[in-house]
Design a protein around this motif. Structure first.
Motif, PDB file in Angstrom:
ATOM      1  N   UNK A  85      14.125  11.892  10.566  1.00  0.00           N
ATOM      2  CA  UNK A  85      13.113  11.436  10.488  1.00  0.00           C
ATOM      3  C   UNK A  85      13.799  10.242  11.717  1.00  0.00           C
ATOM      4  N   UNK A  86      13.233   9.302  11.927  1.00  0.00           N
ATOM      5  CA  UNK A  86      13.081   7.805  12.569  1.00  0.00           C
ATOM      6  C   UNK A  86      14.078   7.077  11.443  1.00  0.00           C
ATOM      7  N   UNK A  87      13.527   7.301   9.881  1.00  0.00           N
ATOM      8  CA  UNK A  87      13.718   6.250   8.939  1.00  0.00           C
ATOM      9  C   UNK A  87      14.911   6.849   7.714  1.00  0.00           C
ATOM     10  N   UNK A  99       7.267  11.189   0.665  1.00  0.00           N
ATOM     11  CA  UNK A  99       6.149  10.041   0.421  1.00  0.00           C
ATOM     12  C   UNK A  99       7.085   8.897  -0.723  1.00  0.00           C
ATOM     13  N   UNK A 125      13.838   8.287   4.540  1.00  0.00           N
ATOM     14  CA  UNK A 125      12.982   9.102   4.931  1.00  0.00           C
ATOM     15  C   UNK A 125      14.263  10.390   4.910  1.00  0.00           C
ATOM     16  N   UNK A 136      10.391   6.743   0.043  1.00  0.00           N
ATOM     17  CA  UNK A 136       9.878   5.839   0.745  1.00  0.00           C
ATOM     18  C   UNK A 136       9.015   5.032   0.402  1.00  0.00           C
ATOM     19  N   UNK A 137       8.249   4.860  -0.353  1.00  0.00           N
ATOM     20  CA  UNK A 137       7.355   3.914  -0.203  1.00  0.00           C
ATOM     21  C   UNK A 137       7.998   2.914  -1.862  1.00  0.00           C
ATOM     22  N   UNK A 170       0.685   9.691  -5.009  1.00  0.00           N
ATOM     23  CA  UNK A 170       1.237  11.218  -4.570  1.00  0.00           C
ATOM     24  C   UNK A 170       1.713  11.990  -5.582  1.00  0.00           C
ATOM     25  N   UNK A 184       0.424  -1.265   0.132  1.00  0.00           N
ATOM     26  CA  UNK A 184       0.026   0.382  -0.275  1.00  0.00           C
ATOM     27  C   UNK A 184       0.402   1.128  -0.138  1.00  0.00           C
ATOM     28  N   UNK A 185       1.842   1.678   0.985  1.00  0.00           N
ATOM     29  CA  UNK A 185       3.021   2.800   1.164  1.00  0.00           C
ATOM     30  C   UNK A 185       3.020   2.750  -0.699  1.00  0.00           C
ATOM     31  N   UNK A 226       0.885   4.863  -2.705  1.00  0.00           N
ATOM     32  CA  UNK A 226       0.689   5.415  -2.236  1.00  0.00           C
ATOM     33  C   UNK A 226       1.696   7.086  -2.247  1.00  0.00           C
ATOM     34  N   UNK A 227       3.041   6.421  -2.886  1.00  0.00           N
ATOM     35  CA  UNK A 227       4.423   7.302  -3.002  1.00  0.00           C
ATOM     36  C   UNK A 227       3.564   7.815  -4.292  1.00  0.00           C
TER      37      UNK A 227
END
Lengths: 542, 108
Positions: free
Chosen positions: A323-325, A255, A328, A258-259, A164, A156-157, A160-161
């Motif tokens: 950021x924690x990723x 996004x 990202x 990351x996606x 967008x 899904x990510x 979504x990326x």
């Protein structure tokens, strides 16, 4: 005439290769095995561009090529330099993708076809000297990259990326198009040389000359043209700024980054940036960078662009801190890197006027842009490659926590990631240092000390989150029970990383030499852009 | 009253603004796609109006850059719509949403 077709070689190799890959993929029984041929195609395109380099050194030849191709594409060294950067970025990310897709059970042939066509689109965009070509190149690369972003169809990510990126990217393309249409209306040209030429002249209306009120009417027309041209310029630049993800057009970047599957992220980080900044170089410096025209636009846009540059650096870096990723974080840091490159843009035309039209300082700023793009390509591909290598199926390295203790468990992988992250942070003797150094130097030479200071301060902020990666890897232990990243074993990725590290070091050890090439690239670019309109009206204008 | 270039330009500017405003305000991704199409068609109208208005060159012919550009825009818009719908469909299959507000897995 026939020899001129050779100039198209880098693009043609990729297009024919892309179609061949499509056929091979359709007829082969099992998936996979296309990564190496695709990478070879990219490297062949790079080699072709390299072989063309000496021939692009002759201004007469360039003008001839410009006429032969109706002023649609430029074949100067700026194009070749960008072509090499794009092909290098595309080839290296394809090699990374080969192992990544197999490891994560995503192996489908479309990936390689998409990447090949997208690279061809990047080269078209980088070489475009006509608004129509610019648009087609932009869309060729964008459509490929949107599909690459959504390549992980079950995630899904990823979707979504892609959504967008697609929506905002198409919106940006529409802005750019409207700007192009207005520019066409104001000048009657779609080729950049013709636009530059037409804008350099005052509005004339021979049909009504001598009549009562004619002078006033012409004055009104002039005002209308100037205002609409400024609007058009803003729209075109906004469209391109979207593609490079500079603030305030950066919302899609994190996004989408990351996606997307990590090799696709690396791809869009490096090649799309190189192509879009190349197009910006031609539009902003090539068309609107002339400080001598009656309605000079070069006085206006640097003042606006400087805000984009400073905000991109500041917001990119500050948000990256939080950021924690890691993926990202790299996305936000790419926004910041875009800001550093824009800083060089701001300097270029101002420097031109300072140097009295000749513009050696302006050229050094433009060369700084090209050098930065090359440096960013090798460093970033390496960083994403090391991140790919650090994870395996179900145990991907995405967040800082995943990387904890990696230095003890897998020192080689940790070393690779540290090395490329240091280059992104701008530590000597890696190339990242000299890329920033060139930007800072040209800013100071052009009389923008505070902009240079902004770049320095932002680099310092950047060092903090880049070093955090290393601190996590070497000085922290993983939380008990937490999911840890398990490096995959892939000789392909390891070899790619070694080659990339070699390039980062070679560029860092001999920066003057490669900066010299970049300088050569921009020196000759100025000539055909300025010279083409007067003696070479587009042949399709009859 | 005769219809002049300015009427076409005002109409296309209005269409473009409606498309842009719709894109920024509406939260349904299908509506957003339609708004983008509206913007692209506004661009086509602008291009063709300008081309119609272009003075003839020395040879007495009017260059057709604007018309050619419009054809390219139409072709690319079709490709873009195909890809966009594919992405929307792909997201719908996984999450059963078409609203951009609901595509929020990655907010931090």
């Amino acid at each position: 005439m026939k020899d001129l077709l050779l100039y198209l070689l880098p693009i043609v190799i990729l297009f024919i290769g892309g179609f061949t890959l499509m056929l091979v993929d359709a007829f082969q029984k099992e998936e996979g095995g296309l990564a190496v041929p695709t990478a070879m195609l990219h490297f062949a395109a790079a080699a072709a561009a390299l072989a063309l380099w000496p021939y692009a050194g002759n201004a007469a030849d360039l003008a001839r090529a410009q006429v032969a191709f109706n002023g649609w594409l430029a074949f100067d060294r700026t194009t070749l330099f960008l072509d090499i950067t794009i092909a290098l970025g595309g080839g290296l990310t394809t090699l990374l993708a080969g192992s990544y897709l197999a490891e994560h059970k995503l192996e489908r042939g479309e990936f390689y076809t998409l990447i090949t066509f997208a690279s061809a689109g990047c080269m078209m965009l980088a070489g475009a000297t006509d608004l129509i070509m610019l648009f087609i190149g932009l869309e060729t690369l964008s459509l490929g990259v949107y599909a690459l972003t959504g390549f992980r169809r079950t995630s899904a990510r990823s979707q979504e990326g892609a959504l967008k990126y697609f929506l905002l990217g198409s919106f940006a393309a529409a802005l750019l198009l409207y700007g192009s249409a207005l520019l066409y209306g104001m000048t009657g040209h779609t080729d950049l040389a013709g636009i530059r030429d037409a804008l350099g002249r005052a509005v004339e209306m021979p049909a009504i000359a001598g009549q009562e009120g004619a002078a006033q009417f012409v004055a009104v027309q002039q005002t209308v043209r100037d205002r609409v041209t400024i609007l058009a310029m803003v729209l075109v630049v906004a469209g391109l700024a979207f593609k490079v993800g500079s603030v305030p057009f950066h919302m899609w970047t994190p996004d989408a980054y990351e996606g997307a599957p990590t090799p696709a992220t690396a791809y869009m980080a490096v090649t799309v940036k190189a192509a879009a900044f190349g197009a910006m170089l031609r539009v902003l410096i090539g068309v609107f960078g002339d400080t001598s025209g009656p309605a000079s636009l070069a006085g206006g846009w640097p003042g606006l662009l400087v805000w984009l540059a400073v905000l991109s650096m500041l917001i990119g870096n500050l948000v990256a801190l939080a950021q924690s990723s890691v993926k990202r974080m790299l996305a936000y840091s790419s926004i910041a890197h875009g800001g550093y490159i824009l800083a060089a843009f701001v300097v270029a035309p101002r420097a031109e006027s300072l140097a009295g039209g000749g513009g050696s300082v302006g050229q050094s700023a433009a060369a700084a842009v090209l050098f930065y793009l090359l440096a960013y390509t090798v460093s970033n591909v390496g960083a994403f490659g090391a991140l790919i290598l650090a994870g395996s199926r179900g145990k991907e390295a995405v967040s800082y926590e995943d990387l904890a203790g990696l230095g003890k468990r897998h020192p080689a992988v940790a070393l690779a990631l540290s090395f490329f992250v240091l280059s992104l942070a701008g530590m000597p003797p890696t190339v990242g240092f000299f890329a920033k150094y060139n930007v800072i130097r040209s800013a100071i030479e052009a009389g923008y000390p505070w902009l240079a200071l902004a770049v320095v301060i932002n680099s310092a902020i950047g060092v903090y989150y880049y070093l955090r990666v290393m601190v996590k890897m070497y000085m922290h232990d993983p939380q008990p029970g937490a999911v840890r990243a398990e490096p995959m074993s892939s000789p392909g990725i390891s070899l790619t990383l070694i080659a990339t590290a070699g390039m980062v070091l070679a560029l860092g050890m001999m920066p003057q030499r490669f900066y010299g090439y970049a300088l050569e690239a921009v020196k000759l670019a100025a000539a055909p852009i300025a010279a083409a309109p007067a003696d070479a009206p587009p042949a399709n204008a009859n | 009253m005769t219809i002049q270039i300015s009427h076409y330009l005002i109409l296309s500017a209005l269409l473009f603004s409606i498309g842009a405003a719709g894109f920024l305000v509406r939260r349904n991704s299908l509506v957003a796609l339609m708004c983008i199409e509206l913007m692209l068609n506004a661009v086509n109208l602008t291009l063709i109006a300008f081309n119609r208005w272009m003075p003839a060159n020395a040879g007495g012919a009017v260059p057709h850059h604007g018309h050619v550009f419009a054809f390219f825009v139409i072709a690319v818009a079709a490709a873009e719509a195909a890809l966009g719908l594919a992405i929307v469909l792909s997201l719908y299959r996984i999450r059963k949403v078409v609203r951009t507000d609901d595509a929020n897995l990655m907010k931090e």
